[in-house]
Design an enzyme around this catalytic site. Structure first.
Site, PDB file in Angstrom:
ATOM      1  N   HIS B 118       0.873  -1.176   0.000  1.00  0.00           N
ATOM      2  CA  HIS B 118       0.000   0.000   0.000  1.00  0.00           C
ATOM      3  C   HIS B 118       0.915   1.232   0.000  1.00  0.00           C
ATOM      4  CE1 HIS B 118      -2.810   2.951   1.783  1.00  0.00           C
ATOM      5  NE2 HIS B 118      -3.787   2.127   1.454  1.00  0.00           N
ATOM      6  N   ASP B 195       3.373  -4.642   7.900  1.00  0.00           N
ATOM      7  CA  ASP B 195       2.136  -3.870   7.762  1.00  0.00           C
ATOM      8  C   ASP B 195       0.981  -4.867   7.889  1.00  0.00           C
ATOM      9  OD1 ASP B 195      -0.186  -2.710   6.847  1.00  0.00           O
ATOM     10  OD2 ASP B 195       0.679  -1.893   5.002  1.00  0.00           O
ATOM     11  N   GLN B 198      -4.291  -5.352   6.951  1.00  0.00           N
ATOM     12  CA  GLN B 198      -5.302  -6.261   6.395  1.00  0.00           C
ATOM     13  C   GLN B 198      -5.279  -7.639   7.036  1.00  0.00           C
ATOM     14  OE1 GLN B 198      -7.601  -5.161   4.508  1.00  0.00           O
ATOM     15  NE2 GLN B 198      -6.739  -3.259   3.718  1.00  0.00           N
TER      16      GLN B 198
END
Lengths: 135, 404
Positions: B118, B195, B198
């Site tokens: 992202h 990260d 999600q």
């Protein structure tokens, strides 16, 4: 309702865009994108006697943005630069025959913005805030 | 399904049709428990935390710190002080790039990312690389959107200082082999950052098992309020990282000649924090624990497998990412014929279906896949197979309208 905006005429211009591609030796070209959706649009113009003698667009994006730009090239051809500069949101809505609604109106106006950028560029005039804020 | 009752917004009508909310990768809906907790905080014990002596300040401080404990347990952190509250994943990653990165990354040293990151896990590192004249390299993916294993070994080398990867892709849905990547990073002495925006909302995540040095995720994607996010960091790394923002709340002493920092995690929490947000996140975690993260994952895997099977039967539909539902989270990006994603999103909106369209803040991936835009349906525990059927019918309707 949104399916109303996908009238046959919009789909026809999306699938079979008129005045799409490149001009040979255009007098001016302009390019812009819609940062929200990544649509890109270029306009190329031939100018003769203060009129838009020929015009092409090149772009990538949704049916609304592509069809609107293609229809705009037909509308703008043979107009004087002053006439083309005066085109506004209402002209685009009349041309499309639909109101795409608040979230999609910018798609419909991308072509108009790029056309105006080209004309201001050709005339060597500073782009107005009104034009900058179209998309 | 019982859980749907807990989400008042799911009863809404959109364009005269029942809302089918399939934009959960962007933000999740909130259970009534979270909404009520925010209301209760503002109605009953709103106060600034940590320094107040009065009753309200004490209650607010306790609730805020309880949320930190819940968060630590939720991801199996060793210590509560390893949880730093920030605004969101983006802020957590910026904090790392700015504070850790500026101290530890030098000229010609490397930051290794993946092509499916992202923008929030790309841009902060690009800013750092530009300032420090460091290099960024991207691990690429195969046709099914899985990371190329040979590149993991190849690109993570002795010059690498940071390896930052997404646990699960917000476009492809791919669950990445983060444990393998972490080992490769640690072998060369690089910092390993995950990260988890999600993944943490949708599957059991254990920071000890993953052995990541830092992890970032957002509250609003896991049923919590917007404006509250988490940076997890191993204690020794947090201790060695200088502060990000200076100001109130984060100092021990301030003199005209200089200042000293508070202990962890407060060193990184300058200014009055999002107190209600943290409390709301704590309640969201309670709610998720009650359902059980394994159950959340299993449910979404089942819905995803069901959707992929239905999508395969639609002529002209292309979906991206792994074919096997057990290698992905409940995120499905797709295109239908030559219908632009924005046109498709407009048509689905008319049917009450909320999906996302565009480049999904992952332009390098979209360029790599050579697709200008895609539509994306993403699921959560409250989505049903009946909703998938509504989506599939709407896609068939769009095919007819566009005469595909």
């Amino acid at each position: 309702m949104s399916s109303d905006i996908y009238k046959d005429i919009i789909l026809d211009y999306y699938r079979h865009p008129r005045n799409s591609g490149d001009l040979q030796d255009p007098d001016v070209r302009a390019k812009d994108s819609n940062p929200l959706c990544g649509d890109i649009m270029e306009m190329q113009l031939k100018i003769k006697d203060g009129k838009i003698n020929d015009i092409r667009f090149k772009g990538r994006g949704c049916a609304i943005s592509q069809a609107s730009a293609s229809m705009l090239t037909e509308l703008a051809k043979d107009k004087t630069l002053e006439e083309a500069k005066a085109l506004g949101k209402t002209d685009i809505l009349n041309m499309l025959g639909i109101d795409p609604g608040p979230t999609r109106i910018k798609c419909a106006l991308l072509g108009l913005k790029v056309l105006k950028l080209a004309i201001y560029g050709y005339l060597g005039q500073a782009v107005t805030d009104e034009v900058k804020q179209l998309v | 399904m019982q859980v749907r009752e807990d989400f008042p917004i799911l009863k809404r009508q959109v364009n005269g049709k029942p809302l089918v909310y399939l934009d959960n990768a962007a933000t999740s809906q909130k259970p009534i428990h979270v909404i009520k907790a925010l209301e209760q905080y503002y109605l009953e014990y709103n106060a600034n935390i940590h320094r107040g002596i009065h009753k309200l300040a004490e209650e607010a401080t306790l609730a805020h710190e309880e949320a930190r404990e819940k968060t630590a347990k939720f991801i199996n952190a060793r210590r509560t002080e390893e949880i730093v509250f920030v605004r969101n994943t983006t802020e957590a990653l910026n904090l790392l790039a700015y504070a850790w990165g500026r101290t530890n990354v030098g000229k010609n040293e490397k930051i290794v990312l993946t092509i499916m990151e992202h923008h929030s896990n790309i841009v902060p590192w690009q800013m750092l690389a530009k300032e420090k004249e460091a290099k960024i390299e991207f691990i690429e993916v195969d046709k099914e959107g899985k990371l190329l294993e040979e590149q993991i070994k190849e690109k993570i080398d002795s010059r690498t200082k940071i390896v930052a990867v997404t646990h699960a892709s917000n476009v492809l849905g791919t669950i990445n082999p983060v444990e393998t990547i972490g080992k490769a990073a640690h072998q060369v002495g690089a910092l390993f950052v995950v990260d988890a925006a999600q993944s943490v909302p949708h599957m059991p995540v254990d920071v000890k098992k993953l052995d990541c040095d830092f992890m970032a995720f957002s509250g609003h994607k896991m049923m919590g309020p917007t404006g509250i996010g988490v940076l997890y960091g191993k204690k020794q790394f947090l201790e060695n990282t200088p502060p990000f923002l200076g100001g109130g709340e984060m100092i021990r002493e301030v003199h005209t000649t200089g200042s000293s920092w508070k202990e962890l995690p407060y060193k990184f929490e300058a200014g009055t924090p999002n107190i209600a947000g943290a409390i709301g996140l704590g309640i969201a975690i309670d709610y998720l624990n009650k359902i059980g993260m394994q159950h959340v994952y299993d449910h979404e895997r089942e819905i995803t497998a069901y959707t992929l099977a239905k999508m395969e039967k639609i002529d002209g539909l292309t979906y991206y990412g792994p074919k096997e539902a057990d290698q992905r989270v409940g995120v499905i990006a797709f295109n239908l014929g030559d219908i632009h994603a924005h046109d498709l999103a407009s048509l689905l909106d008319e049917e009450g279906i909320a999906i996302r369209s565009g480049h999904h803040c992952a332009q390098p991936l979209m360029e790599f896949l050579d697709i200008p835009a895609a539509s994306r349906a993403s699921f959560y525990i409250y989505n049903t197979k009946e909703e998938v059927d509504i989506l599939i019918n709407a896609l068939e309707k769009a095919r007819k309208l566009f005469k595909l």
